[in-house]
Motif scaffolding. Structure first.
Motif, PDB file in Angstrom:
ATOM      1  N   THR A  34       0.857  -1.443   0.310  1.00  0.00           N
ATOM      2  CA  THR A  34       0.098   0.093   0.217  1.00  0.00           C
ATOM      3  C   THR A  34       0.905   0.819   0.111  1.00  0.00           C
ATOM      4  OG1 THR A  34      -1.604  -1.102   1.620  1.00  0.00           O
ATOM      5  CG2 THR A  34      -1.770   1.230   1.076  1.00  0.00           C
ATOM      6  N   ALA A  35       1.923   1.424   0.910  1.00  0.00           N
ATOM      7  CA  ALA A  35       2.728   2.419   0.721  1.00  0.00           C
ATOM      8  C   ALA A  35       3.436   3.152  -0.631  1.00  0.00           C
ATOM      9  CB  ALA A  35       3.479   2.115   2.032  1.00  0.00           C
ATOM     10  N   SER A  36       4.064   1.371  -1.636  1.00  0.00           N
ATOM     11  CA  SER A  36       4.566   2.162  -2.359  1.00  0.00           C
ATOM     12  C   SER A  36       4.034   2.342  -3.653  1.00  0.00           C
ATOM     13  CB  SER A  36       5.363   0.264  -2.662  1.00  0.00           C
ATOM     14  OG  SER A  36       4.426  -0.799  -3.504  1.00  0.00           O
ATOM     15  N   THR A  37       2.427   2.545  -3.655  1.00  0.00           N
ATOM     16  CA  THR A  37       1.571   3.007  -4.480  1.00  0.00           C
ATOM     17  C   THR A  37       1.697   4.086  -4.771  1.00  0.00           C
ATOM     18  OG1 THR A  37       0.118   0.907  -4.053  1.00  0.00           O
ATOM     19  CG2 THR A  37      -0.560   3.119  -5.404  1.00  0.00           C
ATOM     20  N   PRO A  38       1.723   5.027  -3.371  1.00  0.00           N
ATOM     21  CA  PRO A  38       1.312   6.342  -3.797  1.00  0.00           C
ATOM     22  C   PRO A  38       3.616   7.243  -4.858  1.00  0.00           C
ATOM     23  CG  PRO A  38       1.126   5.970  -1.436  1.00  0.00           C
ATOM     24  CD  PRO A  38       1.554   5.207  -2.280  1.00  0.00           C
ATOM     25  N   LEU A  39       4.476   6.070  -3.731  1.00  0.00           N
ATOM     26  CA  LEU A  39       5.314   6.697  -4.631  1.00  0.00           C
ATOM     27  C   LEU A  39       5.140   6.600  -5.822  1.00  0.00           C
ATOM     28  CD1 LEU A  39       8.564   5.241  -2.011  1.00  0.00           C
ATOM     29  CD2 LEU A  39       7.242   7.391  -1.476  1.00  0.00           C
ATOM     30  N   ALA A  40       4.972   5.014  -6.408  1.00  0.00           N
ATOM     31  CA  ALA A  40       5.372   4.449  -7.712  1.00  0.00           C
ATOM     32  C   ALA A  40       4.768   5.677  -8.744  1.00  0.00           C
ATOM     33  CB  ALA A  40       4.779   3.172  -8.180  1.00  0.00           C
ATOM     34  N   ALA A  41       2.753   6.011  -8.290  1.00  0.00           N
ATOM     35  CA  ALA A  41       1.667   6.791  -8.723  1.00  0.00           C
ATOM     36  C   ALA A  41       2.715   8.128  -9.114  1.00  0.00           C
ATOM     37  CB  ALA A  41       0.857   7.858  -8.347  1.00  0.00           C
ATOM     38  N   VAL A  42       3.594   8.705  -8.215  1.00  0.00           N
ATOM     39  CA  VAL A  42       4.323  10.314  -8.541  1.00  0.00           C
ATOM     40  C   VAL A  42       5.714  10.166 -10.003  1.00  0.00           C
ATOM     41  CG1 VAL A  42       5.934  12.013  -7.482  1.00  0.00           C
ATOM     42  CG2 VAL A  42       3.691  11.066  -5.793  1.00  0.00           C
ATOM     43  N   LEU A  43       6.141   8.852  -9.192  1.00  0.00           N
ATOM     44  CA  LEU A  43       7.401   8.621 -10.255  1.00  0.00           C
ATOM     45  C   LEU A  43       6.726   8.617 -11.360  1.00  0.00           C
ATOM     46  CD1 LEU A  43       9.531   6.271  -8.252  1.00  0.00           C
ATOM     47  CD2 LEU A  43       9.960   9.162  -8.882  1.00  0.00           C
ATOM     48  N   ILE A  44       5.536   7.640 -11.825  1.00  0.00           N
ATOM     49  CA  ILE A  44       4.652   7.956 -12.878  1.00  0.00           C
ATOM     50  C   ILE A  44       4.515   9.115 -13.972  1.00  0.00           C
ATOM     51  CG2 ILE A  44       2.937   6.695 -14.372  1.00  0.00           C
ATOM     52  CD1 ILE A  44       3.243   4.986 -13.168  1.00  0.00           C
ATOM     53  N   LEU A  45       4.004  10.108 -12.945  1.00  0.00           N
ATOM     54  CA  LEU A  45       3.829  11.543 -12.959  1.00  0.00           C
ATOM     55  C   LEU A  45       4.924  11.963 -13.735  1.00  0.00           C
ATOM     56  CD1 LEU A  45       0.761  12.046 -10.620  1.00  0.00           C
ATOM     57  CD2 LEU A  45       0.433  11.933 -12.647  1.00  0.00           C
ATOM     58  N   LYS A  46       5.910  11.664 -12.898  1.00  0.00           N
ATOM     59  CA  LYS A  46       7.212  12.459 -13.245  1.00  0.00           C
ATOM     60  C   LYS A  46       8.334  12.501 -14.051  1.00  0.00           C
ATOM     61  CE  LYS A  46       7.318  15.775  -9.387  1.00  0.00           C
ATOM     62  NZ  LYS A  46       7.158  16.843  -9.696  1.00  0.00           N
ATOM     63  N   GLY A  47       7.379  11.148 -15.401  1.00  0.00           N
ATOM     64  CA  GLY A  47       7.949  10.520 -16.243  1.00  0.00           C
ATOM     65  C   GLY A  47       8.339   9.096 -16.405  1.00  0.00           C
ATOM     66  N   MET A  48       8.064   8.236 -14.777  1.00  0.00           N
ATOM     67  CA  MET A  48       8.516   7.358 -15.467  1.00  0.00           C
ATOM     68  C   MET A  48       8.028   6.333 -15.953  1.00  0.00           C
ATOM     69  SD  MET A  48       9.589   5.426 -11.412  1.00  0.00           S
ATOM     70  CE  MET A  48      10.756   3.407 -11.241  1.00  0.00           C
ATOM     71  N   SER A  49       8.634   5.098 -16.476  1.00  0.00           N
ATOM     72  CA  SER A  49       8.069   4.499 -17.716  1.00  0.00           C
ATOM     73  C   SER A  49       7.146   3.368 -16.374  1.00  0.00           C
ATOM     74  CB  SER A  49       8.645   3.475 -18.519  1.00  0.00           C
ATOM     75  OG  SER A  49       9.225   1.880 -17.547  1.00  0.00           O
ATOM     76  N   PRO A  50       5.447   2.878 -16.768  1.00  0.00           N
ATOM     77  CA  PRO A  50       5.404   2.245 -16.262  1.00  0.00           C
ATOM     78  C   PRO A  50       5.484   0.850 -15.778  1.00  0.00           C
ATOM     79  CG  PRO A  50       4.123   2.060 -18.346  1.00  0.00           C
ATOM     80  CD  PRO A  50       4.893   3.415 -17.907  1.00  0.00           C
ATOM     81  N   GLY A  51       6.206   0.337 -16.277  1.00  0.00           N
ATOM     82  CA  GLY A  51       7.487  -0.865 -16.305  1.00  0.00           C
ATOM     83  C   GLY A  51       8.121  -0.827 -14.941  1.00  0.00           C
ATOM     84  N   ALA A  52       9.454  -0.015 -14.978  1.00  0.00           N
ATOM     85  CA  ALA A  52       9.988   0.453 -14.264  1.00  0.00           C
ATOM     86  C   ALA A  52       9.628   1.048 -12.987  1.00  0.00           C
ATOM     87  CB  ALA A  52      10.585   1.876 -14.348  1.00  0.00           C
ATOM     88  N   ALA A  53       8.222   1.416 -12.668  1.00  0.00           N
ATOM     89  CA  ALA A  53       7.408   1.809 -11.895  1.00  0.00           C
ATOM     90  C   ALA A  53       7.379   0.473 -11.408  1.00  0.00           C
ATOM     91  CB  ALA A  53       6.319   2.608 -11.826  1.00  0.00           C
TER      92      ALA A  53
END
Length: 372
Positions: free
Chosen positions: A257-276
């Motif tokens: 659960t806690a990892s999901t907000p981090l992944a969401a923000v990184l995707i919004l910053k340009g991280m690929s969905p696969g890497a997230a």
């Protein structure tokens, strides 16, 4: 602008970003924890053992463990003692490993927050990839297990297991009363629902509350400070960015659960969905403490299978997910968090105001449990 003003502005900006992320997730977290509580009280331990035990067969037990572990609401600190208890009570080594992987990687609460902060594709793909990873690890372990050990025995290379009961009204090995299932036999439906509510909104929330808040705050810091072009430059896609996410995720102690907000923000910053997604899969699945426990109680070979399966499946899943977005012509950046847009901001803020004191109260109760 003075230094004090700059610090105050940054602090205010981080708070605003963190609250926005928390409010986006709050309605779905409340729903997810409620479902987790119902699963906790209406899925008895004896049924779990019936489908995970060696009597179910080496391969069927792995499938059952993988399926049951995906939604099962066990806290991160309770995964290891519960999994080792399964092994002691007769579960195959592969089923134990599958349960150890599938349970922390995802759950009804993390699926709900994935839908809120990311998108439907990631919401469906996450439990599917979790299930596949658990099956790969469990089947591989059972195929490589040539020791012909009987139920409940352990490798000579591993430390003998003590009985770690899944059902107890006392604090478990980790010092938390929410790690295992509590005795609820003899309770009627109303009492079970009350027990489920208590478990979901006090014990389970208290167990992951600290790490959820940490994840949200870190996501707020990233959202405020990190430029989008910097993330896109280094983690925009490809095997290199996924390996980097893997290296960061494996030793990190963070729940699904806690990892999901981090992944969401990184995707919004340009991280690929696969890497997230590599981070989402590898981060909750294991950490330095879990690796140590697996090595101590299940042996070196099982630890190698455990880590290799997570690493390999995470990278493959990341590559597949990037291809899915590419083939469908979908920009993950444009639809991230789109599910939460159906709810007015005012309503989300109300849910956040309701959730925050529950988190604080749950953490306070858990702290008291540990101190006792």
């Amino acid at each position: 602008m003075s230094f004090a003003d700059s610090v105050a502005e940054a602090f205010s900006g981080i708070l605003v970003e963190s609250w926005h992320i928390f409010a986006e997730a709050a309605p779905y977290l409340l729903l997810g924890f409620g479902i987790a509580g119902l699963l906790h009280v209406f899925v008895p331990d004896d049924k779990v053992m019936q489908y995970l035990g060696s009597s179910a067969g080496k391969f069927r037990s792995v499938l059952n463990a993988s399926i049951l572990g995906v939604p099962l609401p066990l806290c991160s600190c309770g995964v290891v003692p519960a999994a080792l208890s399964l092994k002691k009570r007769g579960a195959t080594k592969g089923a134990t490993l599958s349960f150890l992987i599938s349970t922390p990687q995802t759950g009804v609460d993390s699926i709900a927050i994935t839908y809120a902060l990311l998108d439907p594709i990631m919401t469906v793909f996450r439990p599917v990839a979790t299930f596949a990873t658990a099956v790969v690890a469990g089947v591989t372990e059972n195929i490589l297990d040539f020791s012909n050990e009987g139920p409940g025995t352990v490798s000579k290379r591993a430390v003998p297991l003590t009985v770690l009961p899944m059902t107890s009204t006392m604090p478990d090995a980790c010092g938390c009363s929410s790690c295992g299932s509590h005795e609820i036999e003899g309770e009627n439906v109303v009492q079970k629902v009350r027990s489920g509510i208590k478990y979901a909104y006090i014990e389970l929330l208290g167990d992951i509350g600290f790490w959820l808040i940490v994840g949200v705050v870190i996501a707020g810091i990233i959202s405020y400070f990190v430029p989008a072009n910097m993330v896109g430059s280094y983690l925009g896609g490809g095997i290199g960015s996924m390996l980097l996410a893997l290296v960061v995720g494996i030793p990190l102690y963070i729940c699904a659960t806690a990892s999901t907000p981090l992944a969401a923000v990184l995707i919004l910053k340009g991280m690929s969905p696969g890497a997230a997604f590599v981070f989402l899969l590898a981060g909750p699945a294991t950490n330095a403490a879990t690796i140590t426990m697996v090595l101590k109680f299940l042996g070196k070979r099982t630890t190698v299978v455990y880590l290799a399966s997570i690493a390999l499946c995470a990278v493959i899943s990341g590559l597949v997910l990037d291809q899915i977005y590419s083939k469908l012509g979908i920009d993950a950046l444009s639809i991230a968090g789109s599910a939460s847009e159906i709810m007015p901001e005012e309503v989300k803020n109300v849910f956040a105001v309701l959730l925050l004191p529950l988190l604080v109260y749950g953490m306070y109760c858990r702290k008291g449990c540990v101190e006792k």
